[in-house]
Structures are given as structure tokens and as C-alpha cells.
Motif scaffolding. Structure first.
Motif, PDB file in Angstrom:
ATOM      1  N   ALA A  88      24.153  15.851  14.203  1.00 17.53           N
ATOM      2  CA  ALA A  88      23.606  17.435  14.372  1.00 17.53           C
ATOM      3  C   ALA A  88      22.513  17.093  15.580  1.00 17.53           C
ATOM      4  N   ARG A  89      21.978  16.227  15.579  1.00 17.10           N
ATOM      5  CA  ARG A  89      21.151  16.304  17.038  1.00 17.10           C
ATOM      6  C   ARG A  89      22.018  16.259  18.128  1.00 17.10           C
ATOM      7  N   ARG A  90      22.913  15.580  18.341  1.00 14.28           N
ATOM      8  CA  ARG A  90      24.082  15.728  19.616  1.00 14.28           C
ATOM      9  C   ARG A  90      24.469  17.263  19.719  1.00 14.28           C
ATOM     10  N   ALA A  91      24.926  17.607  18.522  1.00 15.56           N
ATOM     11  CA  ALA A  91      25.309  19.136  18.689  1.00 15.56           C
ATOM     12  C   ALA A  91      24.352  20.228  18.908  1.00 15.56           C
ATOM     13  N   LEU A  92      22.997  19.828  18.421  1.00 14.59           N
ATOM     14  CA  LEU A  92      22.031  20.611  18.777  1.00 14.59           C
ATOM     15  C   LEU A  92      21.669  20.762  20.187  1.00 14.59           C
ATOM     16  N   ALA A  93      21.601  19.393  20.917  1.00 12.83           N
ATOM     17  CA  ALA A  93      21.393  19.198  22.168  1.00 12.83           C
ATOM     18  C   ALA A  93      22.620  19.899  23.142  1.00 12.83           C
ATOM     19  N   ALA A  94      23.820  19.726  22.687  1.00  7.58           N
ATOM     20  CA  ALA A  94      24.898  20.550  23.191  1.00  7.58           C
ATOM     21  C   ALA A  94      24.522  22.000  23.135  1.00  7.58           C
ATOM     22  N   THR A  95      24.270  22.668  22.043  1.00  2.00           N
ATOM     23  CA  THR A  95      24.163  23.974  21.958  1.00  2.00           C
ATOM     24  C   THR A  95      22.908  24.435  22.554  1.00  2.00           C
ATOM     25  N   GLU A  96      21.742  23.473  22.784  1.00  2.76           N
ATOM     26  CA  GLU A  96      20.688  23.924  23.657  1.00  2.76           C
ATOM     27  C   GLU A  96      21.219  24.105  25.056  1.00  2.76           C
ATOM     28  N   HIS A  97      21.709  23.073  25.517  1.00  3.71           N
ATOM     29  CA  HIS A  97      22.462  23.042  26.920  1.00  3.71           C
ATOM     30  C   HIS A  97      23.138  24.057  27.164  1.00  3.71           C
ATOM     31  N   ALA A  98      24.130  24.557  26.205  1.00  6.05           N
ATOM     32  CA  ALA A  98      24.875  25.609  26.705  1.00  6.05           C
ATOM     33  C   ALA A  98      24.147  26.963  26.526  1.00  6.05           C
ATOM     34  N   GLY A  99      23.194  27.007  25.506  1.00  2.24           N
ATOM     35  CA  GLY A  99      22.396  28.130  25.548  1.00  2.24           C
ATOM     36  C   GLY A  99      21.431  28.333  27.013  1.00  2.24           C
ATOM     37  N   ALA A 100      21.000  27.286  27.405  1.00  2.00           N
ATOM     38  CA  ALA A 100      20.347  27.417  28.560  1.00  2.00           C
ATOM     39  C   ALA A 100      21.188  27.673  29.784  1.00  2.00           C
ATOM     40  N   ALA A 101      22.336  27.264  29.871  1.00  2.00           N
ATOM     41  CA  ALA A 101      23.477  27.814  30.582  1.00  2.00           C
ATOM     42  C   ALA A 101      23.653  29.281  30.553  1.00  2.00           C
ATOM     43  N   LEU A 102      23.785  29.824  29.440  1.00  2.00           N
ATOM     44  CA  LEU A 102      24.004  31.012  29.248  1.00  2.00           C
ATOM     45  C   LEU A 102      22.792  31.963  29.474  1.00  2.00           C
ATOM     46  N   LEU A 103      21.734  31.329  29.586  1.00  2.00           N
ATOM     47  CA  LEU A 103      20.291  31.951  29.751  1.00  2.00           C
ATOM     48  C   LEU A 103      20.484  32.244  31.287  1.00  2.00           C
ATOM     49  N   GLN A 104      20.707  31.111  32.219  1.00  2.00           N
ATOM     50  CA  GLN A 104      20.931  30.980  33.657  1.00  2.00           C
ATOM     51  C   GLN A 104      21.858  32.071  33.949  1.00  2.00           C
ATOM     52  N   LYS A 105      22.992  32.115  33.314  1.00  6.06           N
ATOM     53  CA  LYS A 105      24.255  33.067  33.660  1.00  6.06           C
ATOM     54  C   LYS A 105      23.608  34.653  33.360  1.00  6.06           C
ATOM     55  N   HIS A 106      22.959  34.822  32.182  1.00  2.00           N
ATOM     56  CA  HIS A 106      22.387  35.985  32.101  1.00  2.00           C
ATOM     57  C   HIS A 106      21.385  36.561  33.050  1.00  2.00           C
ATOM     58  N   ASP A 107      20.207  35.505  33.259  1.00  2.00           N
ATOM     59  CA  ASP A 107      19.314  35.606  34.376  1.00  2.00           C
ATOM     60  C   ASP A 107      19.949  36.265  35.754  1.00  2.00           C
ATOM     61  N   ALA A 108      21.066  35.404  36.139  1.00  2.00           N
ATOM     62  CA  ALA A 108      21.637  35.665  37.528  1.00  2.00           C
ATOM     63  C   ALA A 108      22.360  37.240  37.209  1.00  2.00           C
ATOM     64  N   GLN A 109      22.948  37.559  36.017  1.00  2.00           N
ATOM     65  CA  GLN A 109      23.652  38.819  35.827  1.00  2.00           C
ATOM     66  C   GLN A 109      22.263  39.973  36.023  1.00  2.00           C
ATOM     67  N   LEU A 110      21.271  39.476  35.300  1.00  7.72           N
ATOM     68  CA  LEU A 110      19.934  40.653  35.564  1.00  7.72           C
ATOM     69  C   LEU A 110      19.737  40.780  36.717  1.00  7.72           C
ATOM     70  N   ALA A 111      19.714  39.516  37.709  1.00 11.74           N
ATOM     71  CA  ALA A 111      19.316  39.589  39.097  1.00 11.74           C
ATOM     72  C   ALA A 111      20.206  40.644  39.775  1.00 11.74           C
ATOM     73  N   GLN A 112      21.629  40.519  39.615  1.00 14.80           N
ATOM     74  CA  GLN A 112      22.571  41.022  40.302  1.00 14.80           C
ATOM     75  C   GLN A 112      22.526  42.358  39.647  1.00 14.80           C
ATOM     76  N   ILE A 113      22.256  42.813  38.562  1.00 13.50           N
ATOM     77  CA  ILE A 113      22.140  44.168  38.173  1.00 13.50           C
ATOM     78  C   ILE A 113      20.966  45.034  38.886  1.00 13.50           C
ATOM     79  N   ALA A 114      19.718  44.250  38.972  1.00  7.97           N
ATOM     80  CA  ALA A 114      18.707  44.688  39.679  1.00  7.97           C
ATOM     81  C   ALA A 114      19.093  44.968  40.972  1.00  7.97           C
ATOM     82  N   LYS A 115      19.897  44.066  41.847  1.00  3.65           N
ATOM     83  CA  LYS A 115      20.160  44.130  43.045  1.00  3.65           C
ATOM     84  C   LYS A 115      21.083  45.548  43.314  1.00  3.65           C
ATOM     85  N   LEU A 116      22.089  45.425  42.390  1.00  3.85           N
ATOM     86  CA  LEU A 116      22.998  46.642  42.449  1.00  3.85           C
ATOM     87  C   LEU A 116      22.434  47.992  42.093  1.00  3.85           C
TER      88      LEU A 116
END
Length: 143
Positions: A88-116
Motif C-alpha cells: 500500500a505504501r508503494r502504491a501510495l508513493a506511485a500515486t503521489e508521484h503520478a499526482g505530482a506529475a499530473l499537477l505539473q502537467k496541469h500547471d504547465a497547461q494553465l501557464a499555456q492557457i494564460a499565455k494564449l
């Protein structure tokens, strides 16, 4: 004759004394037998107590073996639970990692939207400027 009677009386008294002595010996033997019986009875009580103690110890030993088996089962279950928790700890760590990656992607998309959005605002400004210039040019041509 008197002396013979005296001897006979002495012999009778001696015989009586022997009977008394024999009775005392028998009494002493009876006391020894009674003491032996008391000691035997005491030994039987001790033996019965020892048997009860042995039975109780046997029961406790059986209970200890049962508790050892339960402890072994509980230990195995705890080990299994630790394995599940590790998973469960390994799955949680993987989920947290995937969530962090999604947040980075979302932040990048928000920055792109702001630029557009900024680009869109500039283009609208430019369009308004061009429309105004076109209007003035049309008015100048018409007029």
C-alpha cells in the motif's frame, strides 16, 4: 512351704509382669502400626496432591502449546499485514508521484492557457486597431 508359696506368688507376679510387658510390646507395635498408617495416609495425600499438580501442569502445558500456535498464527498474520502495508505504501508513493506529475502537467497547461489568453487579448487589441485603421481608411476613401 511358705517359701514355696512365696516363690509361686513371685512366679505368678512374674507371669503377670510378662503379660503386662507383652501387652506393652503389643501396644508399642500397635502404635508403630498406627504411626505407619498415619504416615501412609499422609504419603497418599501428598501423592494425590502431586497428581493434581501434575494434571494442572499438563493442562497448563497444553494451554501454552495452544497459545504458541495462536501466537504463530498471529505473527504470520502480522507479517502478512506488514507485506500488505508495504504494498500500500508503494502504491501510495506511485500515486503521489503520478499526482505530482499530473499537477505539473496541469500547471504547465494553465501557464499555456494564460499565455494564449494574453496572446488573444493582444490579437483583439490589434484587431481593434486594425478595424479602426480600416474604418478610417474606408472613411478617407469614401470621403
Amino acid at each position: 512351704m511358705e517359701e514355696a508359696l512365696h516363690v509361686r506368688d513371685g512366679a505368678v507376679k512374674m507371669e503377670e509382669a510378662l503379660h503386662v510387658r507383652d501387652g506393652a510390646v503389643k501396644m508399642e507395635e500397635a502404635l508403630h502400626v498406627r504411626d505407619g498408617a498415619v504416615k501412609l495416609e499422609e504419603a497418599l495425600r501428598v501423592r494425590d496432591g502431586a497428581k493434581r499438580t501434575a494434571d494442572a501442569l499438563t493442562d497448563e502445558l497444553a494451554e501454552m502449546h495452544s497459545l504458541q500456535r495462536l501466537l504463530a498464527v498471529a505473527t504470520q498474520r502480522a507479517s502478512d499485514a506488514e507485506g500488505v502495508a508495504d504494498e500500500a505504501r508503494r502504491a501510495l508513493a506511485a500515486t503521489e508521484h503520478a499526482g505530482a506529475a499530473l499537477l505539473q502537467k496541469h500547471d504547465a497547461q494553465l501557464a499555456q492557457i494564460a499565455k494564449l489568453s494574453d496572446e488573444k487579448a493582444r490579437l483583439r487589441e490589434r484587431e481593434a486597431t486594425l478595424a479602426s485603421s480600416l474604418k478610417r481608411a474606408e472613411d478617407a476613401l469614401a470621403g
